[in-house]
Design a protein around this motif. Structure first.
Motif, PDB file in Angstrom:
ATOM      1  N   LEU A 155      -3.703   0.314   1.025  1.00 43.02           N
ATOM      2  CA  LEU A 155      -4.959   0.824   1.578  1.00 43.02           C
ATOM      3  C   LEU A 155      -4.672   2.011   2.496  1.00 43.02           C
ATOM      4  O   LEU A 155      -5.326   3.054   2.397  1.00 43.02           O
ATOM      5  N   GLY A 156      -3.683   1.862   3.382  1.00 39.17           N
ATOM      6  CA  GLY A 156      -3.347   2.939   4.309  1.00 39.17           C
ATOM      7  C   GLY A 156      -2.892   4.200   3.610  1.00 39.17           C
ATOM      8  O   GLY A 156      -3.350   5.305   3.928  1.00 39.17           O
ATOM      9  N   ALA A 157      -2.002   4.057   2.645  1.00 38.35           N
ATOM     10  CA  ALA A 157      -1.500   5.228   1.911  1.00 38.35           C
ATOM     11  C   ALA A 157      -2.613   5.887   1.112  1.00 38.35           C
ATOM     12  O   ALA A 157      -2.729   7.119   1.086  1.00 38.35           O
ATOM     13  N   TYR A 158      -3.441   5.077   0.477  1.00 42.38           N
ATOM     14  CA  TYR A 158      -4.531   5.636  -0.336  1.00 42.38           C
ATOM     15  C   TYR A 158      -5.555   6.359   0.545  1.00 42.38           C
ATOM     16  O   TYR A 158      -5.995   7.467   0.212  1.00 42.38           O
ATOM     17  N   ALA A 159      -5.945   5.749   1.672  1.00 43.34           N
ATOM     18  CA  ALA A 159      -6.908   6.400   2.569  1.00 43.34           C
ATOM     19  C   ALA A 159      -6.355   7.722   3.093  1.00 43.34           C
ATOM     20  O   ALA A 159      -7.095   8.721   3.204  1.00 43.34           O
ATOM     21  N   ALA A 160      -5.061   7.774   3.403  1.00 42.19           N
ATOM     22  CA  ALA A 160      -4.459   9.030   3.857  1.00 42.19           C
ATOM     23  C   ALA A 160      -4.498  10.086   2.745  1.00 42.19           C
ATOM     24  O   ALA A 160      -4.734  11.266   3.024  1.00 42.19           O
ATOM     25  N   GLN A 161      -4.305   9.675   1.491  1.00 45.05           N
ATOM     26  CA  GLN A 161      -4.416  10.603   0.362  1.00 45.05           C
ATOM     27  C   GLN A 161      -5.831  11.139   0.223  1.00 45.05           C
ATOM     28  O   GLN A 161      -6.039  12.328  -0.019  1.00 45.05           O
ATOM     29  N   VAL A 162      -6.803  10.253   0.356  1.00 46.13           N
ATOM     30  CA  VAL A 162      -8.211  10.681   0.280  1.00 46.13           C
ATOM     31  C   VAL A 162      -8.502  11.689   1.381  1.00 46.13           C
ATOM     32  O   VAL A 162      -9.131  12.731   1.130  1.00 46.13           O
ATOM     33  N   ALA A 163      -8.030  11.429   2.595  1.00 54.83           N
ATOM     34  CA  ALA A 163      -8.273  12.337   3.725  1.00 54.83           C
ATOM     35  C   ALA A 163      -7.601  13.684   3.475  1.00 54.83           C
ATOM     36  O   ALA A 163      -8.202  14.742   3.739  1.00 54.83           O
TER      37      ALA A 163
END
Length: 166
Positions: A155-163
């Protein structure tokens, strides 16, 4: 990104909740979107399919499975929504029951601004309240610990990618 596990270890009576904290390099608004939107959930939560939305009282399902003819389905009820700060739901295995206090586990995502990102705190509780015998409780608890240990960092890695893509 650092995942801080905070789990009770030892005897069965301590297996009341699972807690995880992670700093995510994304705003609370983006993290909230990633936690509550089906198109994002399937990216970080192991290909899970759901039609959940951030609406209190919404009854939904979440399904996983390598084979669509035999998916693992859990009923899910949204409990609390306070965008972009809080999202919680109850879920119960089997897909037949509506998740409610006493028959389900409660998952809460708390999002707090943290420097240029977000501190996400996830808590899953209600294991002891299910009334399972000790062996069932231990296995369910261990299974959920393994799951959150996998999915919170995703979740953390994916949210950072989205940002970063915005």
């Amino acid at each position: 990104m650092v995942v801080q596990p905070n789990i009770a270890k030892g005897n069965v009576m301590e297996m009341g909740s699972i807690e995880r904290e992670i700093h995510i390099d994304a705003s609370p608004e983006i993290v909230f979107e990633v936690v509550t939107s089906p198109e994002h959930i399937r990216e970080w939560w192991g290909g899970a399919e759901t039609n959940v939305a951030p609406h209190e009282g919404l009854v939904s399902e979440i399904a996983w499975g390598k084979d669509s003819s035999d998916p693992h389905i859990e009923s899910l009820t949204v409990v609390d929504v306070d965008a972009p700060r809080l999202f919680s739901f109850r879920w119960v295995a089997g897909g037949a029951d509506v998740a409610a206090p006493g028959n389900s586990l409660l998952v809460t995502f708390e999002l707090t601004p943290d420097g240029s990102g977000t501190l996400l705190r996830m808590t899953e509780s209600g294991f002891r309240e299910k009334g399972w015998e000790a062996a069932v409780l231990e296995e369910a608890y261990a299974d959920h610990v393994r799951g959150w240990d996998l999915f919170i960092p995703r979740l953390g890695a994916y949210a950072a990618q989205v940002a970063a893509a915005r």
